[in-house]
Design an enzyme around this catalytic site. Sequence first.
Site, mmCIF file in Angstrom:
data_model
loop_
_atom_site.group_PDB
_atom_site.id
_atom_site.type_symbol
_atom_site.label_atom_id
_atom_site.label_comp_id
_atom_site.label_asym_id
_atom_site.label_seq_id
_atom_site.Cartn_x
_atom_site.Cartn_y
_atom_site.Cartn_z
ATOM 1 N N ASP A 49 5.173 5.686 -6.078
ATOM 2 C CA ASP A 49 3.801 5.675 -5.542
ATOM 3 C C ASP A 49 2.810 5.251 -6.626
ATOM 4 O OD1 ASP A 49 3.943 8.001 -7.017
ATOM 5 O OD2 ASP A 49 3.141 9.312 -5.453
ATOM 6 N N SER A 50 3.318 4.999 -7.842
ATOM 7 C CA SER A 50 2.498 4.361 -8.883
ATOM 8 C C SER A 50 2.003 2.996 -8.396
ATOM 9 C CB SER A 50 3.304 4.197 -10.173
ATOM 10 O OG SER A 50 4.559 3.599 -9.910
ATOM 11 N N LYS A 118 12.200 10.313 -3.062
ATOM 12 C CA LYS A 118 11.836 11.199 -4.183
ATOM 13 C C LYS A 118 10.595 11.984 -3.788
ATOM 14 C CE LYS A 118 9.957 9.645 -8.261
ATOM 15 N NZ LYS A 118 8.614 10.284 -8.261
ATOM 16 N N GLU A 187 9.178 14.164 -16.287
ATOM 17 C CA GLU A 187 8.077 13.320 -16.790
ATOM 18 C C GLU A 187 7.153 14.109 -17.713
ATOM 19 O OE1 GLU A 187 5.819 11.055 -13.882
ATOM 20 O OE2 GLU A 187 4.432 10.347 -15.437
HETATM 21 O O1 KIV Z 1 5.578 6.590 -9.104
HETATM 22 C C1 KIV Z 1 6.312 6.334 -10.067
HETATM 23 O O2 KIV Z 1 6.413 5.175 -10.534
HETATM 24 C C2 KIV Z 1 7.073 7.436 -10.655
HETATM 25 C C3 KIV Z 1 7.727 7.177 -11.972
HETATM 26 C C4 KIV Z 1 6.697 7.157 -13.027
HETATM 27 C C5 KIV Z 1 8.812 8.144 -12.258
HETATM 28 O O3 KIV Z 1 7.131 8.486 -10.093
#
Ligand code: KIV
Length: 274
Positions: A49-50, A118, A187
């Site tokens: 979700d980044s 996730k 993280e």
């Molecule tokens: O959203 C994302 O890219 C993540 C990673 C930083 C693990 O959760």
Amino acid sequence: MSAQAQVRRKTVTKIRSAKGKDALVCLTAYSAPIAALVDEVSDLILVGDSTGMVCHGLENTVPVTLDMMILHGQAVMRGSQRAVVVVDMPFGSYEESPEIAYRNASRIMQETGCTAIKLEGGAHMAETIAFLVKRGIPVMAHIGLTPQAVHAMGGYKTSGRCRTEWAEVEKDALAIAEAGAFSVVLEGMAEPLAAKLTGLIDIPTIGIGASAHCDGQILVTDDLLGLTPRVPSFVKKYADLDGVIRDAVTQYATEVKDRSFPALEHTYALKKEA
Ligand code: KIV
């Protein structure tokens, strides 16, 4: 039959059985072309979700929606063949109840064809993780610095830098492993704590700002390529694509203005008449 050999996608069983063996290579992707590139080297691709910040210019991940994650998940599935593809459940799509989490996770899996989902959270999400796993949804967990909690935590806070915090994080790790998650992202966590958790639980730990002792590592691909303006201190930049792109578009703009682009070879001539 196609002459092209059928490529078999890795499975979560394979990821899980890598515990304590070769380090797992994980990267993010949000589009088909980047997915195709990272697929060649990755055991696992995360549609994170980044994407909210990286692709959509959002301040944080909180406004990211299920529909956005599904669109990016579909693109990444089309671009990749080998890696396990995990799609992030966005903020608000799983916290309310295990049943709502199941409804949204199953939608992500049906509409993208991804391998797993996730979600963020430790012991308090264990019931939901167990509910999903028992019903056929492989779950990757995410503890330590959990970006969706940015407002609740008053910013992005690293975890475990004081030993007094360790017991709580250990409880989280044990609870999600017990609930059946196939792996967990650690993280923004003190290095010795991440190393300790890796020895403590029987599922692979995937570090980001954590420890080289984790069972695998993940980075946001755009960060390591030098495409994002501000990155956390744990990011190593492996390229400066930002500079490459700036140079290329500057040269293009110059050539448009001085009319050296398009040259004849970039134009269509008339067809020869019979
Ligand atoms: O959203 C994302 O890219 C993540 C990673 C930083 C693990 O959760």
